[in-house]
Design an enzyme around this catalytic site. Structure first.
Site, PDB file in Angstrom:
ATOM      1  N   ARG A   1      26.142 -11.580   4.269  1.00  0.00           N
ATOM      2  CA  ARG A   1      25.325 -10.369   4.142  1.00  0.00           C
ATOM      3  C   ARG A   1      24.570 -10.101   5.429  1.00  0.00           C
ATOM      4  O   ARG A   1      24.370  -8.952   5.835  1.00  0.00           O
ATOM      5  CB  ARG A   1      24.341 -10.523   2.976  1.00  0.00           C
ATOM      6  CG  ARG A   1      24.998 -10.413   1.603  1.00  0.00           C
ATOM      7  CD  ARG A   1      24.105 -10.952   0.504  1.00  0.00           C
ATOM      8  NE  ARG A   1      22.790 -10.324   0.503  1.00  0.00           N
ATOM      9  CZ  ARG A   1      21.658 -10.941   0.150  1.00  0.00           C
ATOM     10  NH1 ARG A   1      21.656 -12.201  -0.230  1.00  0.00           N
ATOM     11  NH2 ARG A   1      20.530 -10.296   0.181  1.00  0.00           N
TER      12      ARG A   1
ATOM     13  N   ASP B   1      25.493 -19.124  -2.566  1.00  0.00           N
ATOM     14  CA  ASP B   1      24.436 -18.304  -1.975  1.00  0.00           C
ATOM     15  C   ASP B   1      24.400 -18.484  -0.464  1.00  0.00           C
ATOM     16  O   ASP B   1      24.231 -17.525   0.281  1.00  0.00           O
ATOM     17  CB  ASP B   1      23.074 -18.649  -2.582  1.00  0.00           C
ATOM     18  CG  ASP B   1      21.951 -17.942  -1.829  1.00  0.00           C
ATOM     19  OD1 ASP B   1      21.924 -16.700  -1.857  1.00  0.00           O
ATOM     20  OD2 ASP B   1      21.141 -18.622  -1.176  1.00  0.00           O
TER      21      ASP B   1
ATOM     22  N   SER C   1      19.828 -14.156  -5.157  1.00  0.00           N
ATOM     23  CA  SER C   1      19.833 -15.213  -4.141  1.00  0.00           C
ATOM     24  C   SER C   1      18.610 -16.119  -4.298  1.00  0.00           C
ATOM     25  O   SER C   1      18.724 -17.349  -4.373  1.00  0.00           O
ATOM     26  CB  SER C   1      19.846 -14.552  -2.752  1.00  0.00           C
ATOM     27  OG  SER C   1      19.556 -15.465  -1.731  1.00  0.00           O
TER      28      SER C   1
ATOM     29  N   LYS D   1      18.348 -20.244  -6.261  1.00  0.00           N
ATOM     30  CA  LYS D   1      17.841 -21.466  -5.628  1.00  0.00           C
ATOM     31  C   LYS D   1      16.735 -22.114  -6.468  1.00  0.00           C
ATOM     32  O   LYS D   1      16.666 -23.335  -6.595  1.00  0.00           O
ATOM     33  CB  LYS D   1      17.339 -21.146  -4.220  1.00  0.00           C
ATOM     34  CG  LYS D   1      18.507 -20.969  -3.238  1.00  0.00           C
ATOM     35  CD  LYS D   1      18.078 -20.485  -1.877  1.00  0.00           C
ATOM     36  CE  LYS D   1      17.935 -18.996  -1.835  1.00  0.00           C
ATOM     37  NZ  LYS D   1      18.196 -18.362  -0.542  1.00  0.00           N
TER      38      LYS D   1
ATOM     39  N   HIS E   1       7.144 -19.886  -5.979  1.00  0.00           N
ATOM     40  CA  HIS E   1       7.937 -19.470  -4.819  1.00  0.00           C
ATOM     41  C   HIS E   1       7.271 -18.294  -4.133  1.00  0.00           C
ATOM     42  O   HIS E   1       6.894 -17.325  -4.766  1.00  0.00           O
ATOM     43  CB  HIS E   1       9.355 -19.066  -5.247  1.00  0.00           C
ATOM     44  CG  HIS E   1      10.180 -18.549  -4.100  1.00  0.00           C
ATOM     45  ND1 HIS E   1      10.781 -19.394  -3.197  1.00  0.00           N
ATOM     46  CD2 HIS E   1      10.461 -17.300  -3.688  1.00  0.00           C
ATOM     47  CE1 HIS E   1      11.405 -18.668  -2.284  1.00  0.00           C
ATOM     48  NE2 HIS E   1      11.240 -17.399  -2.555  1.00  0.00           N
TER      49      HIS E   1
HETATM   50  N1  URA Z   1      15.637 -14.705   0.888  1.00  0.00           N
HETATM   51  C1  URA Z   1      16.670 -15.255   0.220  1.00  0.00           C
HETATM   52  O1  URA Z   1      16.648 -16.445  -0.096  1.00  0.00           O
HETATM   53  N2  URA Z   1      17.730 -14.490  -0.079  1.00  0.00           N
HETATM   54  C2  URA Z   1      17.804 -13.195   0.245  1.00  0.00           C
HETATM   55  O2  URA Z   1      18.790 -12.568  -0.062  1.00  0.00           O
HETATM   56  C3  URA Z   1      16.726 -12.631   0.946  1.00  0.00           C
HETATM   57  C4  URA Z   1      15.645 -13.407   1.249  1.00  0.00           C
END
Ligand code: URA
Ligand code: CA
Length: 433
Positions: A168, A161, A183, A187, A82
């Site tokens: 947010r 999320d 977050s 994923k 990632h």
């Molecule tokens: N990328 C994400 O997937 N989540 C965040 O909170 C910030 C950047």
């Protein structure tokens, strides 16, 4: 349990229990807890932080808020890579076939680009016919047979999320290490990875602008991964200038082909070897990083990595022959050199601004609904630390319109030439705990 008590507890700097975190995530996903209470909690977390245990609990609660991908039908250790996002970051296009050529299974879920960063799916769609709309069964069969496949992001992954990130975004609570780390990790974990290699970018083109912030985020993510049983490590890499030379979808596919042949830009090649070695070791296909690196270089040199890319494209409807004849990729009508105004050494190529210049040409999206032009983009002709003579091109613009004055102006504003400068260090730190 009452949400107001959970908010007050965190406001006062106390540690939330596993049950309290679960209550918040479940209640918010189900629409039982309103936005205003969750925004108050997010702000309390912003100021009071979370312990490692709370961060792991939040991550797993978000993982379990929706669908998770079960990759157990795929043989071997599934290692996911990632990147926190950058400009001209061609690494996934190269890494996926490269490590698959060493029988490391690559079961990749990817997304589209937004703003100044590109998305892997957009880049792959520069190849005629290529598509990621395959079923989960096809996806798993392809990885078992040929070791690599890419599928589009499932709509039902980590709904908690999705909701929390959007909240947010409008409540000034994006920039919180525990919230960003959970977050991103939620994923990756929901997408089924056994082990995770993180490429955390630092510099102008990155989400984290300083080394210190990048390191903090990397430590947080690595600890979450390891605490929930997924071996995780992070490489902190430079994104002060764009990676490689190409920024733009078809241009980056061409750059990926060159790199798979061992003829790519130095920085992209090095990053791919560093990240790839980590993936190969985590997948237990090599005994150490040195051996992994040699194996990767060998499949670049003997054509196996490129052949793997071709199979991968053909498997998902793409025209694999572009690997032998890249002129079949979408071509821009105009190629416009932007010459240096003075002689010297290139001292700065501001990554995010150059990414925006490429977006102005149509290579990227300003909003989710925008169509992109796969042929256009920017090829850097110089990198930071390179000598340049007045009149020599700094970049070449690939455009489908003749008037590129605004783009040229942006390039002159964001590529600086001085008396002296050194190439930035590519790999800043490696974090394993
Ligand atoms: N990328 C994400 O997937 N989540 C965040 O909170 C910030 C950047
Ligand atoms: Ca690139």
């Amino acid at each position: 349990m009452r949400m107001v008590d959970v908010i007050s507890k965190k406001r006062d700097g106390k540690e939330l229990t596993t049950e309290e975190i679960q209550f918040v995530v479940d209640g918010y996903t189900a629409g039982k807890i309103p936005d205003y209470q969750v925004s108050a909690l997010a702000m309390a977390i912003f100021f009071q932080d979370m312990t490692d245990r709370e961060r792991a609990d939040l991550t797993m609660a978000m993982v379990n808020s929706g669908e998770t991908i079960d990759l157990s039908a795929i043989e071997g250790i599934k290692v996911d890579k990632h990147s926190t996002g950058g400009v001209g970051d061609t690494t996934t296009l190269v890494l996926a076939p490269l490590v698959a050529a060493l029988d490391v299974p690559v079961a990749k879920m990817s997304g589209r680009g937004l703003g100044h960063t590109g998305g892997t799916i957009d880049k792959l769609e520069a190849i005629e016919g290529f598509h990621v709309e395959i079923t989960k069964e096809q996806f798993i069969d392809l990885v078992n047979r040929d070791k690599v496949a890419v599928i589009g992001q499932s709509g039902n992954l980590t709904p908690a999320d999705k909701k929390l990130y959007a909240l947010r975004d409008v409540t000034g609570t994006v920039n919180s290490i525990p919230l960003i780390a959970s977050s991103i990790m939620s994923k990756k974990i929901a997408a089924g990875a056994d082990a995770i290699v993180l490429d955390v970018k630092t510099g102008a083109g990155a989400f984290m602008k300083t080394d210190k912030d990048a390191e903090n985020l990397a430590h947080a993510m690595v600890r979450i991964g390891n605490n929930v049983g997924r071996q995780t490590m992070a490489v902190i890499s430079d994104m002060s200038q764009p990676l490689g030379f190409a920024i733009g979808n078809a241009l980056e596919v061409q750059e990926a082909i060159d790199t798979l042949k061992g003829e790519g830009p130095e920085d992209l090649t090095e990053l791919v070897l560093i990240l790839g070695s980590q993936m190969v070791v985590l997948a237990k296909k090599a005994k150490d990083l040195d051996e992994a690196r040699e194996m990767l270089k060998e499949v670049m040199a003997n054509g196996k990595a490129l052949a793997k890319f071709k199979d991968f494209l053909n498997n998902q409807g793409g025209d694999g022959s572009i690997v032998d004849d890249p002129s079949k990729l979408p071509q821009a009508k105009f190629k416009i050199d932007v010459p240096a105004k003075e002689s010297g050494v290139v001292s700065e190529i501001v990554a995010d601004e150059i990414g925006i210049a490429a977006m102005l040409l149509g290579a990227g999206r300003a909003t989710k609904e925008d169509e992109i032009d796969l042929a256009v983009g920017i090829m850097l002709r110089k990198k930071v630390g390179d000598k340049v003579a007045a009149g020599e091109p700094l970049v070449t613009i690939y455009a489908n319109k003749e008037d590129v004055k605004a783009v040229e102006a942006k390039i002159y504003e964001n590529i600086r030439v001085s008396d002296k400068a050194e190439a930035p260090k590519l790999i800043h730190t490696i974090i394993t705990e």
